[in-house]
Write an enzyme that holds these catalytic residues in place. Structure first.
Site, PDB file in Angstrom:
ATOM      1  N   GLU B  74       0.821  -1.221   0.000  1.00  0.00           N
ATOM      2  CA  GLU B  74       0.000   0.000   0.000  1.00  0.00           C
ATOM      3  C   GLU B  74       0.850   1.264   0.000  1.00  0.00           C
ATOM      4  O   GLU B  74       0.504   2.250  -0.665  1.00  0.00           O
ATOM      5  CB  GLU B  74      -0.949  -0.004   1.203  1.00  0.00           C
ATOM      6  N   HIS B 141     -10.703  -5.560   9.286  1.00  0.00           N
ATOM      7  CA  HIS B 141     -11.479  -5.356   8.056  1.00  0.00           C
ATOM      8  C   HIS B 141     -12.740  -4.544   8.337  1.00  0.00           C
ATOM      9  O   HIS B 141     -13.731  -4.671   7.630  1.00  0.00           O
ATOM     10  CB  HIS B 141     -11.883  -6.698   7.436  1.00  0.00           C
TER      11      HIS B 141
END
Lengths: 330, 340
Positions: B74, B141
């Site tokens: 990322e 998540h």
């Protein structure tokens, strides 16, 4: 191919000027009478960075190659068209500096010339430069990127993420690892290049003209075929560093490309530019405190600290009132 | 390259209502068709079509140079997006889950957000992805990441609550010259209550403007994202008690439309702030101090907040349901504040 073979005379003249300018600037910044305002300026300009950067395609319209000078700044920035005065302004953090005294390090960003500056964690800029090279690859333009990084970058995840993306996307970026390689690692530049499936460029360590030629060839190949390349520039002793420019001068003379008088003329021009920059920087002032207040977003207005305004109130323009609905505007 | 529309981007052209997810996909598709500088980067967004299938079919239509499957990195691909933005492109980075943005925190806050101030020019890029809980995703998540970036000068943060806003705001974000974080609550992605027939025209929603989701006189509730719907549910319950609630949907958190909040507070005199994000350091605190500065004289009660509790998002359904704020929580706080 050795010596000056295959390099046009104009390119060699230009390379000599750039290296002389860098050397003179370094010498002046090392002198004991260097103005205090330049105490943060670099004391070392590695001419090899200039030779490599000068091999890239430079423009002044933001459509040429891109260079991140990294640990070799400001040399590669000068090679990309920055002037000694711009560097001195940046180093002295004057109000006139390219980053308006709001950014540190030895480099700044000037995208018209293709200079990307930063002072931060080693390795991060390989990601950013890889993205720029990705843009070049996407648009099939005759453009390539150049990034200088220090060897500690190899120990950062960011550097490897950038290289991984550049390799996977065939982004045309030449990454030059420079400086002291004292990390506790067993990998070599060659083994790293092989691991990423990219080219390793072997650099002639002590020959500016050969470095220029090798970088020129690497640049042409990257722009034509895509894909990154990796080059190592190891440390040079002070003696070998000092021999780089005399060697270039000797090559130019021995191959009859320039006369001594022509070399002297180039040196005088370079010297005049450096001297002028050094005298001018003394007349340029520090930023005003309120120069800190500039937009942080394109559509934002800077906010003054409300306690320092003429009529203190959280709103700056409103006098607190006990009566709901009563708003007084100055 | 295929000319067929993938199902998630064809609703509006077929005149059918679109889900939140389809609105996001349509915005991306239309912006990529409109402007060839726009391209996507992210994990599994190409061949796989994205973890939530937002970009299914994009690779066939736009090709691998504009739909780039990245390594799991990322920080690396967000940094690369910055480089591409420097060179005039308009990257849209997908975080597979917004929780995964943390490795990119360095480049986002130190490099991207500071670029304009440092004199390095604007960096037009969007970082978008699914956020929020309620889907039994557990602590990794389900997070809301807005406040990790809220205090970073130089960024914009958008968090829409409806399909039409998602589409219009994402289009605005892509066209914006500043870096924009765009959070999409995954609980809205396919929610049946959250379908809208979207205008066929190229409609953009301006960044930085809140909307009045429900008009009322007695109490202002400010929220964003999925919680707007919880607040509207609560407002229905409160209406049965003859409490008329005004619900402000922030839509954009940074820059914050504090004038919209202040205008409502001047009308109602009571302010309740609701967010799914955890309590400490949540946006409620910032809104409270701003209303203290701007609308103190109009307040007839304390500014209150309803939020998730200060803990990681728990995995078990029973625990997560207790962790998250509910419409009942909002209604309880609303009644208390109304009577204050």
């Amino acid at each position: 191919m050795r010596g000056l073979a295959g390099i046009p005379r104009e390119a060699l003249e230009d390379l000599l000027f750039q290296c002389l300018q860098g050397k003179l600037l370094e010498e002046r910044l090392r002198r004991s009478d260097t103005p205090q305002v330049l105490s943060g300026a670099t004391r070392e300009i590695d001419l090899r960075g200039i030779a490599i950067a000068r091999a890239m395609r430079r423009t002044r319209d933001g459509k040429g190659d891109l260079c991140f000078p990294g640990p070799l700044a400001p040399g590669p920035a000068l090679a990309f068209g920055a002037t000694p005065l711009e560097y001195l302004r940046h180093a002295a953090r004057t109000r006139t500096s390219p980053a308006s005294a709001r950014s540190g390090g030895d480099s700044w960003t000037d995208l018209r010339r293709g200079i990307l500056g930063w002072s931060g964690r080693p390795g991060m800029m390989t990601q950013v430069v890889a993205g720029a090279a990705l843009a070049f690859a996407r648009r099939d333009a005759d453009r390539a990127a150049l990034a200088f990084e220090s060897f500690p970058a190899l120990d950062s995840g960011g550097w490897h993420e950038g290289m991984s993306l550049a390799a996977a996307q065939r982004a045309p970026v030449l990454v030059v690892l420079a400086g002291r390689d004292d990390g506790d690692r067993r990998s070599t530049t060659g083994s790293i290049a092989r691991a990423y499936g990219i080219r390793e460029i072997r650099a002639p360590a002590n020959d500016l003209a050969s470095l220029f030629r090798v970088a020129s060839r690497a640049r042409r190949r990257m722009a034509a075929e895509g894909g990154p390349a990796l080059m190592k520039l190891g440390l040079l002793s002070a003696g070998r560093r000092g021999a780089l420019l005399p060697q270039l001068r000797k090559q130019l003379l021995s191959e009859g490309l320039l006369l001594p008088s022509e070399i002297d003329a180039i040196a005088r021009t370079a010297s005049a530019g450096v001297s002028q920059a050094l005298s001018r920087i003394l007349r340029e002032g520090a930023p005003e405190p309120e120069d800190a207040l500039v937009a942080v977003r394109m559509d934002s207005a800077p906010l003054h600290p409300w306690t320092r305004m003429r009529s203190p109130s959280p709103e700056g323009s409103r006098v607190p009132s006990k009566e709901p609905g009563a708003v007084h505007v100055h | 390259m295929s000319t067929d529309l993938p199902p998630q981007v064809g609703r509006t052209r077929a005149g059918e209502p679109a889900t939140f997810l389809e609105a996001v996909a349509e915005a991306l598709w239309e912006e990529m068709e409109r402007d060839d500088r726009v391209f996507l980067m992210g994990e599994d967004i190409g061949a796989y079509g994205g973890a939530f299938k937002v970009t299914r079919g994009f690779l066939d239509r736009f090709g691998p140079s504009r739909v780039i499957d990245t390594p799991i990195s990322e920080g690396g691909f967000t940094g690369a997006a910055a480089g591409a933005a420097h060179m005039g492109l308009r990257p849209v980075v997908e975080m597979q889950f917004m929780d995964f943005i943390s490795p990119a925190y360095d480049v986002l806050t130190n490099y991207i957000a500071t670029s304009l101030y440092r004199g390095s020019g604007p960096l037009p890029l969007v970082v978008r992805g699914p956020a929020g809980g309620g889907n039994r995703g557990g602590p990794f998540h389900s997070q809301n990441v807005e406040m990790a970036f809220f205090h970073t000068p130089g960024l914009k943060i958008v968090y829409p609550s409806t399909p039409s806003d998602a589409k219009g705001l994402l289009k605005s974000a892509i066209r914006d010259d500043d870096p924009v974080l765009f959070e999409e609550h995954k609980g809205l992605y396919r929610a049946p209550f959250c379908r809208e027939t979207l205008p066929a025209a190229d409609r953009v929603v301006p960044i930085g403007k809140a909307r009045v989701a429900l008009e009322g006189e007695d109490l202002t509730i400010v929220s964003y994202g999925l919680m707007v719907h919880r607040c509207l549910e609560a407002a229905e319950a409160l209406a049965r008690d003859r409490i008329r609630v005004e619900v402000i949907d922030l839509r954009t958190l940074l820059p914050l439309d504090e004038e919209a909040i202040a205008a409502s507070v001047r009308k109602t005199g009571k302010l309740l702030i609701v967010h799914e994000d955890t309590r400490t350091g949540g946006i409620a605190g910032e809104i409270a101090i701003r209303m203290n500065e701007r609308a103190f004289e109009w307040l007839d009660g304390p500014i209150l907040r309803v939020t998730a509790i200060d803990s990681p998002v728990p995995f078990s359904g029973e625990l997560e349901d207790y962790f998250l704020p509910t419409a009942a929580d909002v209604a309880t706080a609303g009644r208390y504040l109304f009577r204050y």
